[in-house]
Design a protein around this motif. Structure first.
Motif, short mmCIF file in Angstrom:
data_model
loop_
_atom_site.label_atom_id
_atom_site.label_comp_id
_atom_site.label_asym_id
_atom_site.label_seq_id
_atom_site.Cartn_x
_atom_site.Cartn_y
_atom_site.Cartn_z
N PRO A 2 0.83 -1.21 0.00
CA PRO A 2 0.00 0.00 0.00
C PRO A 2 0.87 1.27 0.00
CG PRO A 2 -0.76 -1.56 1.65
CD PRO A 2 0.55 -2.07 1.16
N VAL A 3 0.33 2.31 -0.60
CA VAL A 3 1.03 3.59 -0.69
C VAL A 3 0.12 4.71 -0.22
CG1 VAL A 3 2.29 5.19 -2.19
CG2 VAL A 3 2.32 2.73 -2.70
N ILE A 4 0.66 5.61 0.58
CA ILE A 4 -0.06 6.81 1.00
C ILE A 4 0.61 8.00 0.34
CG2 ILE A 4 -0.67 8.33 2.94
CD1 ILE A 4 -0.75 5.85 4.72
N TYR A 5 -0.18 8.81 -0.34
CA TYR A 5 0.31 10.03 -0.99
C TYR A 5 -0.14 11.22 -0.14
CZ TYR A 5 0.89 6.97 -5.07
OH TYR A 5 1.26 5.95 -5.91
N LEU A 6 0.80 11.85 0.52
CA LEU A 6 0.48 13.05 1.30
C LEU A 6 0.60 14.26 0.38
CD1 LEU A 6 2.46 12.34 4.61
CD2 LEU A 6 0.04 11.92 4.15
N ILE A 7 -0.51 14.94 0.17
CA ILE A 7 -0.57 16.04 -0.80
C ILE A 7 -0.77 17.36 -0.06
CG2 ILE A 7 -1.89 17.03 -2.72
CD1 ILE A 7 -2.68 14.11 -3.42
N ARG A 8 0.17 18.25 -0.25
CA ARG A 8 0.00 19.58 0.33
C ARG A 8 -1.00 20.37 -0.53
NH1 ARG A 8 3.43 25.03 0.80
NH2 ARG A 8 2.21 25.91 2.50
N HIS A 9 -1.86 21.13 0.10
CA HIS A 9 -2.89 21.89 -0.61
C HIS A 9 -2.27 22.88 -1.60
CE1 HIS A 9 -1.98 25.52 1.72
NE2 HIS A 9 -1.92 24.73 2.79
#
Length: 225
Positions: A2-9
């Motif tokens: 699994p992969v989590i993509y943390l996206i800054r606004h």
């Protein structure tokens, strides 16, 4: 895995009455990110969003360009610290929007001058020098609790897009690299709007794969505030 993509606004409306709304640049950054992610063959990732307007608007524009439903799970754990509250403790005059705007207008480089004041407020917060609605340890704990809760719910082949803020992403980086508290400021300063930080999940454990990816942005669309 699994992969989590943390996206800054995307870029918010610095200096405006409502900072939390995306600027025109922020909307365009988010659309470009969506088109970029649509080329990555992510399938149908789970979308998770902090509750702030800039999180929701970034998610809306990104998911639309990915041809995905504009739907997400809202998780307050991914909300940013209350920057206005921190500033008011350190710099009471900042509570007056008119006075703040006048002060910014006097600065040769308003964004840099504001950033310096802001980082002073962050350092004071981390040292717990005054009374705060949410302490630094409490902020860090809630971000990591939401992050690990999400990770533990993902199965092999799953992915998640998390639309959040620089402070929350910096907490994750600081934790995974086992750095001192002041790393929050270092990373928070350098995270690009709509940048992507990828985390790999292995049996509930997290590993930092990439940090602050922003190759989808060029020129004036590359912003930090």
């Amino acid at each position: 895995m699994p992969v989590i993509y943390l996206i800054r606004h995307g870029q918010a409306s610095f200096g405006a009455e409502n900072y939390d709304a995306l600027s025109d640049t922020g909307w365009e950054q988010s659309r470009i990110l969506g088109r970029h992610l649509s080329e990555q063959d992510l399938g149908a990732p789970q979308a998770v969003c902090g509750s702030l307007r800039r999180h929701r608007e970034t998610a809306e524009a990104t998911l639309e360009q990915m041809a995905l439903p504009k739907e997400w799970q809202t998780d307050h754990g991914f909300d940013e610290y209350d920057h206005k509250s921190l500033l008011h403790v350190h710099w009471p005059e900042s509570a007056d929007h008119q006075a703040l705007s006048a002060w910014l207008a006097e600065q040769p480089n308003p964004r840099r001058a504001f950033q310096a004041r802001f980082e002073e407020a962050l350092q004071r917060w981390q040292r717990n020098e005054d009374d705060y609605q949410e302490t630094w340890p409490a902020f860090r704990e809630r971000v990591l609790a939401s992050l690990y809760s999400l990770a533990n719910g993902l199965e092999r082949g799953d992915s998640a897009l998390v639309f959040t803020s620089g402070g929350a992403i910096s907490v994750a980086i600081q934790h995974l690299l086992e750095l001192a508290d002041d790393a929050l400021i270092t990373f928070n300063r350098g995270l690009v709007n709509t940048s992507v930080t990828r985390l790999l999940v292995n049996a509930g454990r997290l590993r930092l794969a990439t940090l602050n990816e922003h190759l989808h942005l060029r020129g004036e669309l590359l912003t930090y505030r």
